[in-house]
Scaffold this motif. Sequence first.
Motif, short mmCIF file in Angstrom:
data_model
loop_
_atom_site.label_atom_id
_atom_site.label_comp_id
_atom_site.label_asym_id
_atom_site.label_seq_id
_atom_site.Cartn_x
_atom_site.Cartn_y
_atom_site.Cartn_z
N LEU A 182 0.81 -1.22 0.00
CA LEU A 182 0.00 0.00 0.00
C LEU A 182 0.84 1.26 0.00
N ARG A 183 2.16 1.14 0.12
CA ARG A 183 3.04 2.30 0.01
C ARG A 183 3.38 2.62 -1.44
N ASP A 184 2.97 1.77 -2.34
CA ASP A 184 3.23 1.94 -3.76
C ASP A 184 2.15 2.83 -4.37
N GLU A 185 2.55 3.94 -4.98
CA GLU A 185 1.58 4.87 -5.55
C GLU A 185 0.72 4.22 -6.63
N ALA A 186 1.29 3.29 -7.38
CA ALA A 186 0.51 2.61 -8.41
C ALA A 186 -0.60 1.76 -7.79
N ILE B 42 -6.62 1.40 -6.23
CA ILE B 42 -7.66 1.50 -5.21
C ILE B 42 -8.59 2.67 -5.50
N VAL B 43 -8.02 3.81 -5.82
CA VAL B 43 -8.84 4.99 -6.14
C VAL B 43 -9.70 4.74 -7.37
N VAL C 8 0.96 4.34 6.66
CA VAL C 8 0.06 3.98 5.57
C VAL C 8 -1.39 4.30 5.93
N ALA C 9 -1.78 4.09 7.18
CA ALA C 9 -3.13 4.41 7.59
C ALA C 9 -3.43 5.88 7.35
#
Length: 505
Positions: A58-62, A67-68, A139-140
């Motif tokens: 979840l730290r990966d912008e891709a 998710i978005v 990440v949260a």
Amino acid sequence: MACGDALGAGYEFDPPLASDASVTMKGGGGFDWAPGEWTDDTSMAVPIVNAIAAGHDLRDEAVLDEIVAAWALWARTAPDVGNQLRAVLSRTEPTASAVRVVARAHHDRHGRSGGNGSLMRTAPVALAYLDDPVALAAVARTISTLTHFETDAGDACVLWCLAIRHAVLEGTLDVRVGLDALPADRRALWEARFVVAEAGVPSDFSRNGWVVEALQAAWSAIVQPRSASGGASAAGTVSATPAGHLQDALEIAVRGGRDTDTVAAIAGGLLGARYGASAVPAAWRRIVHGWPDGLRADELVRRGVLAARADGGRSRRNPAVLDRRARKDRLATTWPTADHLAYASSGHISTLVRHPHDDGVWLGAVGILDDLPAEIDAVVSLCRVGRSQVPERIRVENRVAVWLVDEVDPRANPNLTFVLEDTVDAIAALRAEGRTVFVHCVQAISRTPTVGALYAARHRGVPIEQALRELTDALPHASPNAAFVRELVPRPLPAPRPGALAIQP
């Protein structure tokens, strides 16, 4: 989380209920939800848990972009999207960087962005970093700020995710474990908010659309019941088991009124971390469902397990730890991802007998699923099965998967009393609907005779010692383990919990 969401859906926007009011997963409400249908809370959590279960970081912008994009797709047709979320998701391209800009502009324009929409979806984030609390806190907050710029929203997600992590690893409920992860100048503020929550009841927090009061209402609901220590719930009933705390607290959350689905979903995420999926009543698991269409309780369990696996977390940080192809090959043949689990090497898996005290209940082994008698239209699985192992003709709401481990060590079945009683209540509910039920484990040696005996005692009036003896005689290889026998014989058998009702065919 999903069950809290679906439980509260039919009461959303209503005023608080009386402390003894019945709360059921009835559906309806302002958006005419189906019974058991979850709302925006769980729908927004699904893309997050999907990403984690797939082994993504979840730290990966891709990954955040994916998710978005899933949120934006959902929001196009979703009946219930919060005003703040709709404003953010509908005004730009569906990428993480773009929605951040819109979220900041929304905050600047209105002077606030502290709705509860990021907290309601945050529970799965905790499963991604069970071994790394520092990364989890970061990440949260990152996922919160995608749509909610306000600091309160990010703080709430950090606190709740760290509480979930603590509950998973330590088995205790403590919302304060994350205070040190907040900026120093905000810790006293949140401590004061926790004190207020613990002194009140959920209905005291009438602005529960605000993230702070949503968290306070959820925590208040969790600390209200005394059922975890054998006391009375707010409904006046007594929970016989610690796991009953989950059901009691979610019902109390809903009785608080107003944003009921979100408060109960938030509470459910933390309660589920403490007690596990085996504490969720079968009556709820049978009908809970939602976006995307076809997603049900068993699949949520599977994805949650995949997300929480420690090897998955390590492999995301060091791909050399676990070769992706080897992992994919292994998952294709093992639970929770396999379509069919091969039990042929387990020994006798073809046992099938009628229950001595109910001709509408069949007892047997897992191999019968491959050639299920035509009269059977409901299945209760006491062992793990593959995604498609139960025949497709069995309607999904008539399949009950039970988390029951055939081991003597009490740590294997922390909710054993609840699970056994809830399982036989589910069998009785299916029978009340006119179903013919097949109850099975792998070989019908230990779990099946145990459940069969308790069903006879609890719902057919047979003395438990007699029932256990008759079930052991009826099943050719039966030999219930010592822990199961101790659970059955020395204790009185309480009446079924209120609410263990049949559902319509």
